[in-house]
Design a protein around this motif. Structure first.
Motif, PDB file in Angstrom:
ATOM      1  N   GLY A 351     -14.877  40.772  53.637  1.00  0.00           N
ATOM      2  CA  GLY A 351     -15.152  40.939  52.153  1.00  0.00           C
ATOM      3  C   GLY A 351     -14.260  41.999  51.923  1.00  0.00           C
ATOM      4  O   GLY A 351     -12.920  42.008  52.797  1.00  0.00           O
ATOM      5  N   LYS A 352     -14.704  43.209  50.976  1.00  0.00           N
ATOM      6  CA  LYS A 352     -13.857  44.326  50.936  1.00  0.00           C
ATOM      7  C   LYS A 352     -14.485  44.959  51.259  1.00  0.00           C
ATOM      8  O   LYS A 352     -15.770  45.638  51.256  1.00  0.00           O
ATOM      9  CB  LYS A 352     -13.752  44.238  49.069  1.00  0.00           C
ATOM     10  N   ALA A 353     -13.609  46.336  52.030  1.00  0.00           N
ATOM     11  CA  ALA A 353     -13.772  47.823  51.518  1.00  0.00           C
ATOM     12  C   ALA A 353     -12.826  48.290  50.563  1.00  0.00           C
ATOM     13  O   ALA A 353     -11.907  48.502  50.428  1.00  0.00           O
ATOM     14  CB  ALA A 353     -13.001  48.022  53.416  1.00  0.00           C
ATOM     15  N   ALA A 379     -22.001  52.924  50.653  1.00  0.00           N
ATOM     16  CA  ALA A 379     -21.300  52.368  51.697  1.00  0.00           C
ATOM     17  C   ALA A 379     -21.743  51.943  52.787  1.00  0.00           C
ATOM     18  O   ALA A 379     -23.005  52.466  53.094  1.00  0.00           O
ATOM     19  CB  ALA A 379     -19.485  53.572  52.475  1.00  0.00           C
ATOM     20  N   THR A 380     -21.152  50.780  53.440  1.00  0.00           N
ATOM     21  CA  THR A 380     -22.174  50.475  54.858  1.00  0.00           C
ATOM     22  C   THR A 380     -21.629  51.453  55.948  1.00  0.00           C
ATOM     23  O   THR A 380     -22.476  51.995  56.647  1.00  0.00           O
ATOM     24  CB  THR A 380     -21.613  48.947  55.383  1.00  0.00           C
ATOM     25  N   ARG A 381     -20.529  51.956  56.394  1.00  0.00           N
ATOM     26  CA  ARG A 381     -20.074  52.602  56.966  1.00  0.00           C
ATOM     27  C   ARG A 381     -18.946  54.252  56.729  1.00  0.00           C
ATOM     28  O   ARG A 381     -18.174  53.220  55.357  1.00  0.00           O
ATOM     29  CB  ARG A 381     -18.766  52.517  58.516  1.00  0.00           C
ATOM     30  N   ARG A 382     -18.655  54.802  56.819  1.00  0.00           N
ATOM     31  CA  ARG A 382     -18.132  56.216  55.546  1.00  0.00           C
ATOM     32  C   ARG A 382     -17.087  56.790  56.189  1.00  0.00           C
ATOM     33  O   ARG A 382     -17.208  57.286  57.867  1.00  0.00           O
ATOM     34  CB  ARG A 382     -18.639  57.381  55.324  1.00  0.00           C
ATOM     35  N   VAL A 383     -15.546  56.296  56.168  1.00  0.00           N
ATOM     36  CA  VAL A 383     -14.281  56.838  56.956  1.00  0.00           C
ATOM     37  C   VAL A 383     -14.008  57.588  56.718  1.00  0.00           C
ATOM     38  O   VAL A 383     -13.287  58.013  55.486  1.00  0.00           O
ATOM     39  CB  VAL A 383     -13.409  55.733  58.030  1.00  0.00           C
ATOM     40  N   THR A 462     -14.413  46.664  57.805  1.00  0.00           N
ATOM     41  CA  THR A 462     -15.495  45.679  58.054  1.00  0.00           C
ATOM     42  C   THR A 462     -16.123  45.720  55.760  1.00  0.00           C
ATOM     43  O   THR A 462     -15.865  46.644  55.909  1.00  0.00           O
ATOM     44  CB  THR A 462     -16.898  45.178  58.504  1.00  0.00           C
ATOM     45  N   ALA A 463     -16.580  44.835  55.155  1.00  0.00           N
ATOM     46  CA  ALA A 463     -17.223  44.161  54.230  1.00  0.00           C
ATOM     47  C   ALA A 463     -17.868  45.930  54.040  1.00  0.00           C
ATOM     48  O   ALA A 463     -19.293  45.725  55.068  1.00  0.00           O
ATOM     49  CB  ALA A 463     -17.403  43.600  53.830  1.00  0.00           C
ATOM     50  N   GLY A 464     -17.735  46.632  53.169  1.00  0.00           N
ATOM     51  CA  GLY A 464     -18.846  47.449  52.963  1.00  0.00           C
ATOM     52  C   GLY A 464     -18.740  48.833  53.195  1.00  0.00           C
ATOM     53  O   GLY A 464     -18.613  49.890  52.776  1.00  0.00           O
ATOM     54  N   ASP A 465     -17.137  49.108  53.897  1.00  0.00           N
ATOM     55  CA  ASP A 465     -16.787  50.346  54.502  1.00  0.00           C
ATOM     56  C   ASP A 465     -16.296  50.897  53.264  1.00  0.00           C
ATOM     57  O   ASP A 465     -15.954  50.753  52.238  1.00  0.00           O
ATOM     58  CB  ASP A 465     -16.052  50.034  55.104  1.00  0.00           C
TER      59      ASP A 465
END
Length: 493
Positions: A351-353, A379-383, A462-465
């Motif tokens: 999907g989208k980040a 967010a799924t993960r935060r960078v 990945t999607a959700g980041d």
């Protein structure tokens, strides 16, 4: 139009003001020659003013400025190829021109003429953090209520060249003019504010930006307070009530005859935050007490720093005589600026980040604010991709290492550090184990944006980041943003 149409009651009652007698064209050759004390080679009219031949468009006036390493006269041909109507030069050229002794002095003279001829209410904006965003928000608010008769400095034209250039571009019919003022050293804002002579002066906040050159926070506050030196008689100083340096700023403003209007959470603030709750679009619903009235409005921009910014905007709009309702609508519709909060939806497996572009500037206060915003972003993960903060001098290792705390508080999963100054933070994070932040969160240190791009690619979004990209402009993280947004599938405004 027929005589009968001219007799229509609606036309006969159309309000006429002194502004209607002002010219629609930006400048004529006679006006320029008179303002700068030069000689016109021919009659012409100009629709804009430029100092970079690459930016010239049809009808522009090109100033051939001379610097230590560059002479604008070398680019005269290019300026006219791009559509220049005329140029201001210190030697005769085979094109329409105004001949002067000093082109830089001529730019300042034309800027002064632009200020004098316009009846616009002028607003000056400075501060360690947020001045460009606040300047744009004030512009959006006043442009809405003036039906397009508002002018402002574009981009970050806030130095000894950008400010006079912005003034020369102000149409005579402008009702409002908003000018950003920046500095690296003491005394610079003093020179800028005396050119603008604002009716309203806004200081967003005081933070350790340029502390390398100024030496202390108190000195930074003094340098920002120079903006009051150019205030018109009876002018208004809009100040952050929650700042540790509020008293210092207020005393300086009052000593120069300004009326002080404060904003913030403090119980003594003139524009006081009463309540804020998250809004559906990721921003905030704000309620503020303005003394004699309360206002409730939505701020589209996410983050607590934008709540404070919105109070500064409301204070400035009211001080300038603008419409608070229009200001509220403008704040609700504002999107992030390139390099200063623009949000991009980029393609990622599944999907989208989300990529948050804060690549234009960074200092300790803005780093903490944007990391806090990242921590509040679902967010799924935060960078976090963090570039070095410049102009911190001997304070640099300390301020970089102190970013470990806001990184942990934001629950960041992966950190990419870019630039030499970020080695201090890398060493601090490395104490918890090789390549690991406290709690097992991974990080990498890169020398340049190319390595950072490879590191982020290697991490595998990945999607959700959600990815925050922030650093001083000279680090060049805009290249990383451009790389990943080239696969952009949408944008959040």
């Amino acid at each position: 139009m027929s005589a009968a149409q001219l007799q229509h009651p609606a036309l006969r009652s159309w309000p006429v003001s002194q502004r209607d007698a002002l010219p629609l064209v930006l400048w004529t050759s006679d006006e320029i020659a008179k303002a700068v004390g030069g000689q016109a080679s021919a009659a012409f009219q100009c629709a804009g003013v430029e100092i970079d031949s690459r930016d010239v468009r049809n009808g522009d006036l090109f100033f051939a400025l001379q610097g230590d390493a560059m002479d604008g006269h070398r680019f005269i041909d290019k300026a006219f190829e791009n559509g220049a109507a005329a140029a201001v030069v210190d030697r005769a050229v085979p094109y329409p021109h105004i001949l002067v002794e000093d082109t830089t002095a001529a730019l300042h003279a034309l800027a002064a003429a632009a200020r004098v001829r316009s009846k616009a209410v002028r607003i000056g904006v400075t501060g360690s953090v947020g001045k460009t965003g606040v300047k744009e928000a004030i512009f959006a608010a006043l442009d809405r209520c003036s039906f397009g008769a508002t002018h402002r400095s574009v981009r970050s034209y806030n130095n000894h060249v950008g400010v006079p250039l912005s003034l020369t571009r102000m149409p005579a019919r402008s009702r409002y003019g908003i000018f950003e003022m920046g500095m690296n050293h003491a005394g610079e804002i003093s020179g800028l504010t005396t050119q603008v002579k604002p009716h309203v002066a806004v200081i967003t906040t005081i933070a350790p930006a340029h502390i390398e050159n100024l030496g202390s926070m108190e000195a930074i506050a003094d340098a920002k307070a120079e903006i009051f030196e150019g205030l018109e008689t009876g002018g208004v100083a809009v100040l952050p009530a929650d700042s540790d340096y509020f008293s210092q700023l207020r005393e300086r403003a009052e000593a120069l005859g300004a009326k002080v209007v404060s904003f913030g959470r403090s119980a003594s603030a003139d524009v006081r935050l009463l309540d804020t709750i998250p809004s559906a679009n990721g921003g905030s619903l704000v309620t503020a007490d303005m003394g004699d009235t309360r206002v409730c409005f939505t701020v589209a921009e996410p983050g607590e720093h934008w709540i404070a910014n919105s109070l500064a905007v409301m204070a400035a709009v009211r001080a300038a005589g603008g419409d608070l309702g229009a200001a509220g609508l403008a704040l609700a519709e504002m999107g992030g600026l390139k390099g200063r909060g623009a949000r991009h939806q980029i393609a990622a497996p599944g999907g989208k980040a989300l990529l948050i572009d804060e690549s234009y500037n960074a200092n300790p206060a803005s780093m903490r604010a944007t990391l806090r915003q990242l921590g509040q972003t679902p967010a799924t993960r935060r960078v976090a991709v963090l570039g070095s903060m410049k102009e911190l001098g001997d304070f640099a290792p300390k301020f970089h290492a102190q970013l470990a705390e806001p990184l942990a508080e934001a629950k960041v999963d992966y950190v990419i550090l870019v630039g030499e100054e970020m080695r201090a933070l890398a060493r601090h994070l490395g104490k918890g184990g090789a390549g690991a932040l406290a709690g097992g969160l991974s990080f990498a240190h890169c020398d340049d944006p190319a390595e950072a791009i490879a590191a982020l690619d290697g991490y595998g979004l990945t999607a959700g980041d959600a990815v925050l990209v922030k650093g001083s402009n000279s680090i060049g993280l805009g290249r990383l943003v451009a790389h990943f947004t080239s696969r952009e599938t949408g944008r959040e405004d």
